[in-house]
Design a protein around this motif. Structure first.
Motif: not given
Lengths: 454, 507
Positions: A318-335
């Motif tokens: 799960a990611v809890v955070g501001d828009s910028t880091y949240n989206l950036a982390l999601n992209k990386f963790l998935v891909n």
């Protein structure tokens, strides 16, 4: 007046704050080398923003003009009853005598705004004398430090840059103004902006990074009008500033919502910027090749651990955070890592008008991975949503803040503190973005994942 | 002046009650003489704001601290209560530092570690126009639903003070509805020039609405008014067959309720404990141990003897004193050898600084200067035995450069130049980073209990040795760090020059 609850049960209440107030943007000022904030505030306002954003958040430190250096009127009963303009005037005058600064930014707080102090009138007296000073109406009730940040950037552009910049109509091909993470709020902003600048320079650009140690400070700000374009690297923060510059200087902007982490994202990012700029891709392509060589050298070695570690690694997150880091982390963790997204919560009070577009990004994390995102600011609700999430057969890894420590423990999961407040991280130049930051992030994730195992 | 008035909903601020000042410079004995501790009440009528001391206030100030922060660090630290901040989100930023402090405090005291329970009402621009009592009610309901607290505190803020929110009536109604104390704490930052009023505001609310009006007494219970410091009192008091009731931080609401049943109240920092201890004696008949603070041999001896007298344990106390003297004296003799020739500087809260200077002098460390964040000419009890500055001067001598400066870093530069210490002792943030850039290491006393009592002398000596080793770091940094102050200011010999000659800023 009754308060309505939203679909998550959120009311007006904020438990476990995840941002400062508009005055907190005084740390955007502090992060511009040579700039000094002046608070037209109560006695505790500056200290609250300092101890939260700059101290118990990676222990980033006050730097040149933050912490106990920042001048403040420390408004008392007298200023509330009779107004604080006179007091502000003597504070500015004495600040100019005592503090060495290239630019002074007066931040009006709740008290000044409520009693109706005309801060603009006080400051304009100095502006007329040629003093590099601007003012911003940043009363705490106007919004959070994300909002305050763009009030400040606009104020500096309109009241300082526009006045002191030379050849404002001149444009330099290949010079970019970068608007991305919120300084100090993002615990890793210094390392991240440094990596962002390195990447863009590697691709053949000249970069006004504007904040942090890699910025040339106030002098750099004066070249903002010379840039070929503005680059906004975040889902929404910075757009207001870029649009303002578009209107003011007819400067175009490129909006890339995903802050790049890892080789895939970073290469895509570079190519998008190069294409927009219309510069020769030869430099950027050779940079990408060189960076990928280094990046995959390490990833190849990491592979032994990732494919053969016996004792189990987290699969969901799960990611809890501001828009910028949240989206950036999601992209990386998935891909990059192939982890499974379970709960994503954005906590920066992203403006309503951008939420739909942000949610769309989560629908296309990968060609075969889509997920949803919740917008929540109240930490109590964040904890509730996390505890209600089904993370599957083993505990998740939570990318969050210090506030999530208890929840992570309750879920028997692991926590990586990636955002405000990160009170149990000491952060200097660490970065989690780009090529180099991604490798540090991998180190961090898996050190956390295995260090408690025996 | 003199009596504490618990009928008022709002606490009287320190400047009115005690004549507190936040800016002054001179010698310790001058300040003491001008404070006229034993003449309290004389002459303060002529001065409307109750300030009987001249204040060296200048045009330049740097951000300091507010009363609401002290409410967060006290009311916010009651384990089974909730604090509501009726304010815009900026005041809520304080939840971050106080959460970290709370978590570490819980761990240090052996409690379950968990997040602090503070709820911010998150006021917006429209609330400034229309008021936001609806949001306050909602947050009280949220607090109740989420945590089933034993008490709810409501901290006010500058904006709610200015727009005149009727917090009291909401609190009264909710108290009836929920059947638990709902306690408004009036702590607007602008209402007092010094943040220690925030301690008093919290204690005032607890005294009014939580402390039980019972006739029951617990003969062996002693109230210890403290923050989150480590538990040094339980083992100490065990020797006297006494039990500790720690308040306000880390306490439960029932610990607060039983404040009135204790045999005595002690403090070790009158800045913190003055109001609560005096009120408990005046309103609930719990005697306050009125003595010098327990720092150094003289202070600790006197403090323990008074505790023994009040709790009728004179003999046990005498045995303890003799035993402890014998135990620590050789250790202190060893430390003195290692600390020989050192010069220290104390920059902390007011009464606490008096105590720390005593400990340093006990270790034969030279202390030529001190900066305190404020000065109370007198404490609430008015009892001369609590005259902490007087006790320091009488037993440990003069402090030639004694300065009141409300965490004003720009003044600290000149003060350090004057004294040139080898190290400084600090507690609040803000001053050490400057000292560090000048090559001077600082010992941050986050655990405020480490210097107390006989063992405190040893602890502090050892802490100083640890930080002296850091000097290598600071000396290196000194060569590379740039100070934000102009040469003109750095060359000023008198850090209070602008208070004396404000016209200099026009030059």
């Amino acid at each position: 007046m009754a308060v309505t609850k939203n679909e998550h049960g959120q009311t007006n209440s904020i438990n476990q704050v995840r941002y400062g107030c508009a005055v907190g943007a005084l740390y955007s000022v502090v992060s511009i080398p040579g700039a000094v904030p002046i608070g037209h505030c109560g006695p505790g306002c500056m200290d609250k923003q300092y101890t939260s954003l700059a101290f118990y958040n990676g222990f980033q430190g006050s730097g040149y003009s933050g912490g106990s250096v920042s001048p403040s009127v420390n408004a008392g009963e007298k200023e509330v009853v009779f107004g604080g303009e006179k007091r502000l005037d003597e504070l500015i005058k004495s600040t100019l005598k005592i503090i060495e600064g290239d630019l002074f930014v007066v931040l009006n707080g709740c008290i000044g705004e409520l009693v109706g102090d005309d801060v603009g009138a006080v400051v304009s007296k100095y502006q007329k004398q040629g003093v590099p000073i601007v003012y911003a109406e940043t009363g705490g009730f106007k919004g959070n430090n994300f909002v305050g940040h763009e009030i400040i950037t606009t104020a500096i552009i309109d009241q300082y840059v526009d006045k002191f910049a030379l050849n404002k109509d001149h444009r330099e091909k290949g010079l970019i103004n970068v608007w991305s993470e919120l300084p100090y709020q993002n615990t890793f902003w210094r390392g991240d902006l440094s990596e962002l600048k390195r990447i863009l320079e590697g691709a053949g650009f000249r970069v006004n990074i504007l904040f942090g140690g890699k910025s040339a400070g106030v002098e750099e700000w004066k070249t903002i009008p010379h840039a070929q374009f503005n680059l906004v690297v975040s889902p929404w923060l910075g757009l207001k500033t870029a649009k303002h510059l578009e209107q003011k200087y007819n400067q175009p902007y490129l909006h890339i919502p995903v802050l790049p982490i890892g080789a895939q994202q970073t290469a895509a990012f570079i190519r998008q910027v190069v294409e927009f700029a219309g510069i020769d891709p030869a430099t950027s392509e050779s940079f990408i090749e060189q960076e990928e060589q280094e990046y995959y050298y390490y990833l190849e070695h990491f592979n032994d651990f990732y494919s053969e570690y016996w004792w189990g690694l987290p699969a969901t997150y799960a990611v809890v955070g501001d828009s910028t880091y949240n989206l950036a982390l999601n992209k990386f963790l998935v891909n990059q890592l192939g982890l499974i997204p379970k709960k994503q919560i954005i906590t920066d009070n992203a403006p309503e008008k951008y939420r739909e577009a942000i949610a769309q990004e989560y629908q296309k994390l990968a060609h075969d991975v889509a997920t949803t995102v919740d917008f929540v600011e109240d930490g109590y609700i964040v904890g509730k949503l996390l505890r209600e999430t089904d993370f599957g057969h083993k505990p998740p890894i939570i990318f969050g803040t210090t506030w999530e420590r208890d929840t992570a423990k309750a879920l028997n999961g692991k926590i990586v503190e990636v955002g405000f407040p990160a009170s149990y991280e000491v952060v200097l130049n660490k970065s989690y973005i780009g090529y180099r930051g991604a490798l540090q992030l991998i180190e961090k994730i898996f050190t956390v994942a295995i260090s408690a195992s025996a | 002046m003199g009596k504490i008035n618990l009928r008022l909903t709002e606490v009287q601020n320190r400047e009115r009650r005690l004549g507190t000042i936040i800016a002054w410079n001179g010698t310790a004995s001058d300040l003491h003489a001008q404070s006229g501790y034993q003449r309290r009440g004389s002459g303060c009528k002529s001065n409307k704001d109750g300030c009987r001391l001249c204040e060296a206030k200048g045009p330049f100030t740097q951000g300091s601290v507010c009363s609401e922060q002290m409410v967060e660090c006290q009311a916010g630290n009651v384990r089974d209560a909730v604090l509501i901040q009726h304010s815009p989100i900026g005041c809520g930023a304080g939840q971050v530092p106080y959460n970290s402090i709370y978590r570490n405090g819980l761990a240090m005291r052996g409690h379950k570690v968990e997040n602090i329970r503070i709820i911010n009402t998150n006021l917006q621009e429209t609330d400034m126009v229309f008021g936001a009592l609806g949001k306050l009610k909602q947050s009280i309901d949220d607090a109740w639903e989420r945590y089933s607290p034993k008490a709810i505190f409501i901290g006010t803020s500058c904006p709610t003070g200015i727009i005149g929110e009727d917090i009291e009536s909401v609190a009264r109604k909710k108290q009836e509805e929920l059947g638990i104390p709902v306690i408004p704490l009036f702590c607007e930052g602008f209402r007092s020039k010094h943040w220690s009023t925030g301690f008093d505001a919290t204690q005032h609310g607890i005294l009014r609405q939580i402390v039980k009006k019972s006739t029951k007494k617990q003969e062996d219970l002693v109230n210890v008014i403290s923050l989150w410091g480590s538990d040094i009192f339980t083992p100490m008091f065990k020797e006297f067959n006494l039990r500790v009731n720690y308040v306000v931080d880390m306490a439960s609401v029932s610990d607060l309720e039983q404040l009135s049943e204790a045999a005595a109240t002690v403090g070790f920092c009158y800045t913190l404990s003055s109001y609560m201890a005096a009120a408990l004696e005046q309103e609930f008949g719990v005697p306050e141990v009125k003595a010098p603070m327990p720092y150094g041999f003289a202070g600790t001896d006197a403090w323990l003897r008074e505790l023994g007298k009040v709790t009728h344990r004179e003999e046990l106390v005498e045995q303890y004193i003799a035993k402890e003297h014998a135990r620590v004296k050789p250790k202190i003799a060893e430390l003195k050898k290692k600390l020989q020739g050192l010069k220290g500087y104390v920059a902390t809260g007011s009464a606490y600084a008096h105590g720390l200077i005593q400990v340093l002098r006990e270790l034969d460390i030279q202390v030529d200067g001190s900066l305190v964040f404020h000065h109370d000419p007198v404490y609430d009890s008015g009892d001369p035995r609590e005259d902490s500055l007087g006790h320091l001067i009488e037993n440990y001598g003069e402090v030639p450069s004694f300065n009141v400066s409300n965490r004003q870093q720009y003044q600290f530069y000149g003060l350090l130049q004057e004294v040139k210490p080898d190290f400084i002792l600090i507690r609040h943030n803000g001053l050490a980073p400057l000292a560090s850039k000048l090559g001077i290491p600082a010992a941050p006393l986050g655990d405020e209990h480490i210097a107390i009592g006989y063992e405190g002398i040893v602890n502090l000596g050892e802490a100083i040795l640890d930080i002296l080793a850091h000097k290598k770091f600071h000396d290196d940094l000194k060569k590379h760090a740039k100070l934000p102050y102009k040469q003109w200011w750095l060359e000023q010999k008198d850090p209070y020059i602008l208070a004396k000659h404000p016209e200099l800023i026009d030059a």
